[in-house]
Design an enzyme around this catalytic site. Sequence first.
Site, short mmCIF file in Angstrom:
data_model
loop_
_atom_site.label_atom_id
_atom_site.label_comp_id
_atom_site.label_asym_id
_atom_site.label_seq_id
_atom_site.Cartn_x
_atom_site.Cartn_y
_atom_site.Cartn_z
N PRO A 72 0.83 -1.20 0.00
CA PRO A 72 0.00 0.00 0.00
C PRO A 72 0.87 1.26 0.00
O PRO A 72 1.86 1.33 0.71
CB PRO A 72 -0.78 -0.11 1.31
CG PRO A 72 0.03 -1.01 2.18
CD PRO A 72 0.79 -1.93 1.28
N GLU A 73 0.50 2.22 -0.83
CA GLU A 73 1.20 3.50 -0.86
C GLU A 73 0.27 4.56 -0.26
O GLU A 73 -0.83 4.25 0.20
CB GLU A 73 1.61 3.83 -2.29
CG GLU A 73 2.53 2.75 -2.87
CD GLU A 73 3.12 3.09 -4.22
OE1 GLU A 73 3.23 4.28 -4.54
OE2 GLU A 73 3.49 2.17 -4.95
N LYS A 102 2.89 7.02 4.79
CA LYS A 102 2.19 5.73 4.73
C LYS A 102 1.86 5.20 6.13
O LYS A 102 1.55 4.04 6.30
CB LYS A 102 3.07 4.71 3.99
CG LYS A 102 3.41 5.14 2.57
CD LYS A 102 4.22 4.06 1.88
CE LYS A 102 5.09 4.65 0.78
NZ LYS A 102 6.02 3.65 0.23
N HIS A 150 -3.24 -15.45 9.95
CA HIS A 150 -2.36 -14.27 9.88
C HIS A 150 -2.87 -13.07 10.66
O HIS A 150 -2.38 -11.96 10.47
CB HIS A 150 -2.10 -13.92 8.42
CG HIS A 150 -1.40 -15.01 7.68
ND1 HIS A 150 -0.11 -15.38 7.97
CD2 HIS A 150 -1.83 -15.84 6.70
CE1 HIS A 150 0.24 -16.39 7.19
NE2 HIS A 150 -0.78 -16.69 6.41
N ARG A 208 3.10 -11.30 5.75
CA ARG A 208 4.56 -11.19 5.75
C ARG A 208 5.12 -10.78 7.11
O ARG A 208 6.34 -10.82 7.30
CB ARG A 208 5.00 -10.16 4.70
CG ARG A 208 4.48 -10.43 3.28
CD ARG A 208 5.26 -11.54 2.60
NE ARG A 208 6.62 -11.14 2.27
CZ ARG A 208 6.98 -10.51 1.15
NH1 ARG A 208 6.09 -10.21 0.26
NH2 ARG A 208 8.24 -10.21 0.94
N ARG A 244 14.15 -2.71 -7.76
CA ARG A 244 12.72 -2.46 -7.88
C ARG A 244 12.28 -2.51 -9.34
O ARG A 244 12.87 -1.82 -10.19
CB ARG A 244 12.35 -1.09 -7.29
CG ARG A 244 12.77 -0.90 -5.83
CD ARG A 244 12.17 -1.91 -4.89
NE ARG A 244 10.72 -1.92 -4.88
CZ ARG A 244 9.96 -1.12 -4.12
NH1 ARG A 244 10.51 -0.28 -3.29
NH2 ARG A 244 8.64 -1.21 -4.18
#
Length: 274
Positions: free
Chosen positions: A2-3, A59, A92, A111, A263
């Site tokens: 997410p940005e 963020k 999770h 993650r 990237r």
Amino acid sequence: MPELPEVETVKNTLKNLITGKEIRDIDIFYSKMIRNATESEFKITFMGKTIKDIDRYGKYLIFLFDDIALISHLRMEGKYFIKDIDLPREKHEHVIFYFTDGTTLRYNDTRKFGTYDICEIKDIYTNSPISKLGYEPFEKEVTFNYLQNKLQKKSIAIKSSLLDQTILTGLGNIYVDEVLFLSKIHPETQSNKLTKRNIQDIIKYSREVLNKAIKLGGTTIRSYTSSLGVTGRFQNELLIHMRKDEACYTCGTTIDKIKVNGRGTYYCKECQKK
Ligand SMILES: [Zn+2]
């Protein structure tokens, strides 16, 4: 990942759904994500407290209580879910906040890279982690002189400088590709070799791209889907990102994908010459 626009969407959704709710209890299944408190300190701090508002900087999501704030970074895969108390915990879900009205807020992160910091409200902008960030592109402090001053010390690729959140905060991989395409700058251009026009364009298009993405609820692509039933629509507006082997909208040239410091980076070799 997410940005800024996606985090803004999560913030607005959570704000509508959980502002005013009181935390009755908290379960923590992965305490390592809490960076500056123990599990029991975390619980004592927030149990019995009511969420007064939710804010965002860069963020980071900022949950505001009376005098204390919980600062949350979703990193790669972090998501929030609001569920009834009876629903079983999923694998999770690492932190569960139980509200007095029988609902829960669950932090889910496959993650496990997400983080929590506790901070007094008066110190939010002067303490880590927020104090380490550069300005958001919309802020009035982001002027040609500010950005030129930061970039002239950098010989690294402009793509990497714009991902460095201590220079500008809020641009991630997707939006940097879009901004560099609109600014007609090759992503590997050395940061200290940009022209005045280049720097002015980066400021202009960072604002334009982020504002448009926020308006459309962010970008929903396979790497990040919102958990709160909100799907962004900016993916339909992407000019360059995710368009490898497709034709450039400006010149028709086939779009390339390269790696810049690891990237994945999309660019048009005709429109963005070195
Ligand atoms: Zn082109």
